[in-house]
Design a protein around this motif. Structure first.
Motif, PDB file in Angstrom:
ATOM      1  N   THR A  95      -6.852   5.581  -0.808  1.00  0.00           N
ATOM      2  CA  THR A  95      -5.571   4.962  -1.158  1.00  0.00           C
ATOM      3  C   THR A  95      -5.115   4.020  -0.050  1.00  0.00           C
ATOM      4  O   THR A  95      -5.083   4.398   1.121  1.00  0.00           O
ATOM      5  CB  THR A  95      -4.488   6.037  -1.378  1.00  0.00           C
ATOM      6  N   TYR A  96      -4.777   2.804  -0.441  1.00  0.00           N
ATOM      7  CA  TYR A  96      -4.212   1.838   0.499  1.00  0.00           C
ATOM      8  C   TYR A  96      -2.695   2.020   0.484  1.00  0.00           C
ATOM      9  O   TYR A  96      -2.069   1.980  -0.575  1.00  0.00           O
ATOM     10  CB  TYR A  96      -4.577   0.414   0.081  1.00  0.00           C
ATOM     11  N   VAL A  97      -2.100   2.216   1.658  1.00  0.00           N
ATOM     12  CA  VAL A  97      -0.655   2.413   1.764  1.00  0.00           C
ATOM     13  C   VAL A  97      -0.050   1.194   2.452  1.00  0.00           C
ATOM     14  O   VAL A  97      -0.363   0.901   3.608  1.00  0.00           O
ATOM     15  CB  VAL A  97      -0.308   3.690   2.546  1.00  0.00           C
ATOM     16  N   MET A  98       0.792   0.469   1.720  1.00  0.00           N
ATOM     17  CA  MET A  98       1.504  -0.676   2.294  1.00  0.00           C
ATOM     18  C   MET A  98       2.765  -0.156   2.989  1.00  0.00           C
ATOM     19  O   MET A  98       3.595   0.511   2.381  1.00  0.00           O
ATOM     20  CB  MET A  98       1.865  -1.694   1.209  1.00  0.00           C
ATOM     21  N   ASP A  99       2.887  -0.470   4.272  1.00  0.00           N
ATOM     22  CA  ASP A  99       3.941   0.086   5.129  1.00  0.00           C
ATOM     23  C   ASP A  99       5.058  -0.939   5.324  1.00  0.00           C
ATOM     24  O   ASP A  99       4.877  -1.940   6.007  1.00  0.00           O
ATOM     25  CB  ASP A  99       3.316   0.479   6.469  1.00  0.00           C
ATOM     26  N   LEU A 100       6.221  -0.671   4.751  1.00  0.00           N
ATOM     27  CA  LEU A 100       7.331  -1.625   4.849  1.00  0.00           C
ATOM     28  C   LEU A 100       7.924  -1.706   6.257  1.00  0.00           C
ATOM     29  O   LEU A 100       8.576  -2.693   6.596  1.00  0.00           O
ATOM     30  CB  LEU A 100       8.418  -1.265   3.848  1.00  0.00           C
ATOM     31  N   TYR A 101       7.709  -0.671   7.084  1.00  0.00           N
ATOM     32  CA  TYR A 101       8.148  -0.746   8.479  1.00  0.00           C
ATOM     33  C   TYR A 101       7.094  -1.415   9.367  1.00  0.00           C
ATOM     34  O   TYR A 101       7.322  -1.578  10.572  1.00  0.00           O
ATOM     35  CB  TYR A 101       8.470   0.647   9.018  1.00  0.00           C
ATOM     36  N   ALA A 102       5.939  -1.735   8.787  1.00  0.00           N
ATOM     37  CA  ALA A 102       4.905  -2.566   9.426  1.00  0.00           C
ATOM     38  C   ALA A 102       4.132  -1.877  10.538  1.00  0.00           C
ATOM     39  O   ALA A 102       3.326  -2.518  11.209  1.00  0.00           O
ATOM     40  CB  ALA A 102       5.510  -3.870   9.962  1.00  0.00           C
ATOM     41  N   LEU A 103       4.329  -0.585  10.766  1.00  0.00           N
ATOM     42  CA  LEU A 103       3.594   0.099  11.831  1.00  0.00           C
ATOM     43  C   LEU A 103       2.090   0.025  11.597  1.00  0.00           C
ATOM     44  O   LEU A 103       1.304  -0.043  12.549  1.00  0.00           O
ATOM     45  CB  LEU A 103       4.027   1.567  11.925  1.00  0.00           C
ATOM     46  N   ALA A 104       1.682   0.048  10.333  1.00  0.00           N
ATOM     47  CA  ALA A 104       0.264   0.050   9.994  1.00  0.00           C
ATOM     48  C   ALA A 104      -0.135  -1.189   9.211  1.00  0.00           C
ATOM     49  O   ALA A 104      -1.231  -1.227   8.652  1.00  0.00           O
ATOM     50  CB  ALA A 104      -0.081   1.315   9.195  1.00  0.00           C
ATOM     51  N   ASP A 105       0.701  -2.195   9.159  1.00  0.00           N
ATOM     52  CA  ASP A 105       0.406  -3.394   8.376  1.00  0.00           C
ATOM     53  C   ASP A 105       0.200  -4.595   9.291  1.00  0.00           C
ATOM     54  O   ASP A 105       1.109  -4.981  10.036  1.00  0.00           O
ATOM     55  CB  ASP A 105       1.540  -3.692   7.393  1.00  0.00           C
ATOM     56  N   PRO A 106      -0.990  -5.214   9.269  1.00  0.00           N
ATOM     57  CA  PRO A 106      -1.291  -6.289  10.220  1.00  0.00           C
ATOM     58  C   PRO A 106      -0.485  -7.556  10.006  1.00  0.00           C
ATOM     59  O   PRO A 106      -0.162  -8.250  10.979  1.00  0.00           O
ATOM     60  CB  PRO A 106      -2.783  -6.541   9.995  1.00  0.00           C
ATOM     61  N   LEU A 107      -0.137  -7.880   8.763  1.00  0.00           N
ATOM     62  CA  LEU A 107       0.645  -9.097   8.528  1.00  0.00           C
ATOM     63  C   LEU A 107       2.127  -8.846   8.780  1.00  0.00           C
ATOM     64  O   LEU A 107       2.780  -9.607   9.511  1.00  0.00           O
ATOM     65  CB  LEU A 107       0.455  -9.604   7.094  1.00  0.00           C
ATOM     66  N   LEU A 108       2.675  -7.798   8.193  1.00  0.00           N
ATOM     67  CA  LEU A 108       4.114  -7.555   8.304  1.00  0.00           C
ATOM     68  C   LEU A 108       4.543  -7.329   9.747  1.00  0.00           C
ATOM     69  O   LEU A 108       5.674  -7.636  10.115  1.00  0.00           O
ATOM     70  CB  LEU A 108       4.504  -6.360   7.429  1.00  0.00           C
ATOM     71  N   ALA A 109       3.643  -6.782  10.585  1.00  0.00           N
ATOM     72  CA  ALA A 109       3.982  -6.569  11.993  1.00  0.00           C
ATOM     73  C   ALA A 109       4.231  -7.888  12.719  1.00  0.00           C
ATOM     74  O   ALA A 109       4.963  -7.931  13.719  1.00  0.00           O
ATOM     75  CB  ALA A 109       2.870  -5.793  12.686  1.00  0.00           C
ATOM     76  N   HIS A 110       3.622  -8.967  12.223  1.00  0.00           N
ATOM     77  CA  HIS A 110       3.808 -10.276  12.856  1.00  0.00           C
ATOM     78  C   HIS A 110       5.020 -11.031  12.296  1.00  0.00           C
ATOM     79  O   HIS A 110       5.369 -12.095  12.794  1.00  0.00           O
ATOM     80  CB  HIS A 110       2.553 -11.135  12.680  1.00  0.00           C
ATOM     81  N   HIS A 116       1.746 -21.779   4.725  1.00  0.00           N
ATOM     82  CA  HIS A 116       1.531 -21.557   6.154  1.00  0.00           C
ATOM     83  C   HIS A 116       1.232 -20.081   6.427  1.00  0.00           C
ATOM     84  O   HIS A 116       0.352 -19.756   7.232  1.00  0.00           O
ATOM     85  CB  HIS A 116       2.754 -21.997   6.950  1.00  0.00           C
ATOM     86  N   LEU A 117       1.983 -19.195   5.759  1.00  0.00           N
ATOM     87  CA  LEU A 117       1.745 -17.765   5.924  1.00  0.00           C
ATOM     88  C   LEU A 117       0.399 -17.366   5.321  1.00  0.00           C
ATOM     89  O   LEU A 117      -0.296 -16.490   5.859  1.00  0.00           O
ATOM     90  CB  LEU A 117       2.881 -16.976   5.253  1.00  0.00           C
ATOM     91  N   ALA A 118       0.029 -18.014   4.240  1.00  0.00           N
ATOM     92  CA  ALA A 118      -1.278 -17.751   3.632  1.00  0.00           C
ATOM     93  C   ALA A 118      -2.391 -18.114   4.602  1.00  0.00           C
ATOM     94  O   ALA A 118      -3.386 -17.374   4.739  1.00  0.00           O
ATOM     95  CB  ALA A 118      -1.419 -18.538   2.331  1.00  0.00           C
ATOM     96  N   ALA A 119      -2.250 -19.236   5.293  1.00  0.00           N
ATOM     97  CA  ALA A 119      -3.258 -19.645   6.268  1.00  0.00           C
ATOM     98  C   ALA A 119      -3.312 -18.670   7.439  1.00  0.00           C
ATOM     99  O   ALA A 119      -4.392 -18.333   7.947  1.00  0.00           O
ATOM    100  CB  ALA A 119      -2.956 -21.058   6.766  1.00  0.00           C
ATOM    101  N   TYR A 120      -2.136 -18.188   7.869  1.00  0.00           N
ATOM    102  CA  TYR A 120      -2.083 -17.202   8.956  1.00  0.00           C
ATOM    103  C   TYR A 120      -2.757 -15.900   8.538  1.00  0.00           C
ATOM    104  O   TYR A 120      -3.501 -15.289   9.311  1.00  0.00           O
ATOM    105  CB  TYR A 120      -0.624 -16.959   9.342  1.00  0.00           C
ATOM    106  N   TYR A 121      -2.520 -15.493   7.301  1.00  0.00           N
ATOM    107  CA  TYR A 121      -3.126 -14.256   6.798  1.00  0.00           C
ATOM    108  C   TYR A 121      -4.645 -14.373   6.755  1.00  0.00           C
ATOM    109  O   TYR A 121      -5.356 -13.389   7.025  1.00  0.00           O
ATOM    110  CB  TYR A 121      -2.581 -13.925   5.406  1.00  0.00           C
ATOM    111  N   ASP A 122      -5.163 -15.534   6.426  1.00  0.00           N
ATOM    112  CA  ASP A 122      -6.613 -15.730   6.418  1.00  0.00           C
ATOM    113  C   ASP A 122      -7.204 -15.456   7.801  1.00  0.00           C
ATOM    114  O   ASP A 122      -8.276 -14.849   7.928  1.00  0.00           O
ATOM    115  CB  ASP A 122      -6.964 -17.145   5.972  1.00  0.00           C
TER     116      ASP A 122
END
Length: 535
Positions: free
Chosen positions: A422-437, A474-480
């Protein structure tokens, strides 16, 4: 004034009360033993590691969702044998905490009187006792900090002392990076005393475990800083607000755990009051750490960040010779102040949740009280199975139903029990590489360590499908670029180049352009959203 500690005598009458106090401490620790939800974030990485998925949180990507690599690795060893996390982590914490107290009695205190005062103080301190278990790294930090103090104040030959101090400092930082503040002044003073290239060499050798981990983290995760730490520090909250919140963190501690704060203050000022120059660098380290905690706005877990400097303060007090009446008065004060609050560790049991402070207006929480009904060791006496918490049940339901995507705020138990599929999307971003940025929105009411992100439009579908559907170009390019780092082949030259550019700020212009342009929130990101295939 002599401060040389005596070894624990085999059969001296004055140590009988100390032995009783140690027994009381162990009993209190077992009665208050519990596990926090944040600890399960680390447990998921441990489970993935032992089961061959690497040091990952979501197995699809390499993200460091924990801030204590040494604790994670140590915990992995018994877990590999037991494949059971709850009793394993409690037992490991109890063993480390008992070892700390025994080492304090045998080597840390100057005599039986100060040993008794110290053990009683540790038993009555809510902050110290609460985080002697909890599943977090505190018990490891405690024993490493005590070992550091003993080496610093001991009779080890000087070059060897520099090596051991550096090694213990490195291990402390691997337990928690900000622990550097506790020991840096003492290391600096020792280096100044020796003033030789040999000492510098020993310092470098001792720090090698930290250096090697940072190099590994940079290669494996793409950053020397844990994703969880980056997520908590990436915000635009004004410094004055952080300081005011941090001061309130201290004042709330005074209300619910006065003994911890009073002894913390007394222990850290005593070396200056008594002019014990040898102890001053240690006291300065404790003061710097407390100021740091205030500067970052404290923490939502009441007392967690005060347990280590509290132990340091108790050690410094226990290194002083005290006249009989002074020692007796201090012991009486410790017992009175420690037992009086209704939240005292010696007064709480199975019904602790009924008297907990809850979450106050600034988000501070008696974390043990919040989780004790579901993760406290005492619930096994009621015939319950650890953990008996609704978040654990939700995670188990997700796993049983084969759900492959969930969105959550409190991700610990949900993520661990949902399992690796199971993939868990973390709204507090502790475990999310994009949201943390991405910086959280500026809001009037915020909670330390709980800074919720606005999920950009298209991110949910991106995670669901494995294709980049982020609306902001721009965010899409950053995510890549991030995806290349977190999901690409480890030694791919393009990935290594992306890591270098990311850490040198080479992609900051994409983030700045995305923030300037703005993005709308993803309509799919509601709590409980689940069940989509993850590639």
């Amino acid at each position: 004034m002599s401060t040389k500690p005596h070894a624990l005598p085999a059969a001296r009458v004055e140590y009988l009360p100390v032995i009783v106090a140690v027994g009381v401490y162990v009993l209190v620790m077992l009665r208050t033993a519990w596990i926090s939800d944040d600890a399960y974030i680390t447990f998921r990485t441990v489970d993935n590691f032992i089961n061959g998925y690497g040091l990952t949180w979501n197995v699809a990507e390499r993200v460091q969702a924990y801030t204590h690599p040494l604790w994670m690795l140590i915990l992995s060893a018994p877990y590999a044998l037991t494949h059971e996390i709850n009793f394993t982590v409690i037992l490991l914490s109890v063993v480390l905490s008992c070892a700390t107290v025994l080492l304090f009695v045998g080597r840390g205190a100057v005599d039986a009187k100060t040993a008794l005062i110290g053990v009683v103080a540790l038993a009555f301190s809510k902050a110290y006792t609460d985080y002697s278990t909890s599943g977090l790294e505190n018990p490891l930090t405690h024993i490493l900090l005590l070992a550091f103090v003993l080496v610093y104040l001991g009779d080890v030959e000087r070059p060897r002392r520099m090596l051991w101090l550096a090694l213990l400092a490195a291990l402390l930082m691997l337990s928690r990076l900000d622990a550097l503040l506790l020991v840096a002044p003492a290391v600096a003073v020792e280096l100044y005393r020796q003033r030789s290239w040999k000492a510098v060499g020993w310092l470098a050798v001792g720090l090698m475990p930290l250096v090697l981990w940072e190099l590994f983290s940079l290669l494996y995760y793409g950053s020397p800083i844990p994703n969880a730490a980056a997520a908590k520090l990436n915000h635009d909250i004004p410094k004055i607000e952080l300081v005011l919140r941090g001061l309130r963190y201290v004042l709330v501690t005074l209300k619910y755990d006065p003994l911890t704060l009073l002894l913390l203050f007394a222990g850290l000022v005593t070396p200056f009051f008594l002019r014990v120059r040898r102890h001053m660098p240690l006291a300065i380290g404790g003061i710097l750490y407390v100021l740091y905690v205030i500067g970052i706005g404290g923490d939502f877990m009441l007392g967690r960040f005060l347990s280590a400097p509290f132990l340091l303060a108790v050690i410094l007090l226990a290194r002083q010779q005290m006249p009989g009446r002074v020692g007796l008065a201090l012991l009486a004060l410790v017992v009175l102040v420690g037992y009086a609050p209704k939240h005292s560790p010696l007064r709480t049991g199975e019904d602790y949740e009924s008297i907990t402070m809850g979450i106050d207006e600034d988000g501070f929480c008696d974390e043990r009280g919040f989780f004790f009904h579901g993760t406290g060791l005492l619930i096994v006496t009621q015939g319950k199975q650890l953990p008996a918490h609704r978040w654990a049940r939700f995670g188990k339901e997700v796993r049983a139903e084969g759900e492959e995507l969930v969105i959550a705020r409190s991700i610990g138990m949900v993520g661990y029990f949902a399992g690796p599929d199971t993939y868990v999307m973390d709204l507090y971003a502790l475990a999310d590489p994009l949201l943390a940025h991405l910086k959280p929105p500026v809001v009037e009411h915020w909670r330390s360590g709980h800074l919720e992100r606005i999920v950009p439009a298209g991110y949910f579908e991106t995670v669901r499908s494995g294709q980049n559907h982020i609306a902001n170009e721009h965010l899409a390019a950053y995510y890549d670029k991030l995806t290349l780092i977190t999901r690409g082949r480890l030694f791919d030259p393009q990935r290594l180049l992306a890591i270098l550019k990311l850490n040198l700020g080479g992609y900051n212009d994409l983030l700045a352009a995305a923030e300037t342009e703005g993005w709308s929130p993803d309509p799919h990101t509601q709590i409980g959203t689940k069940v989509y295939a993850i590639p």
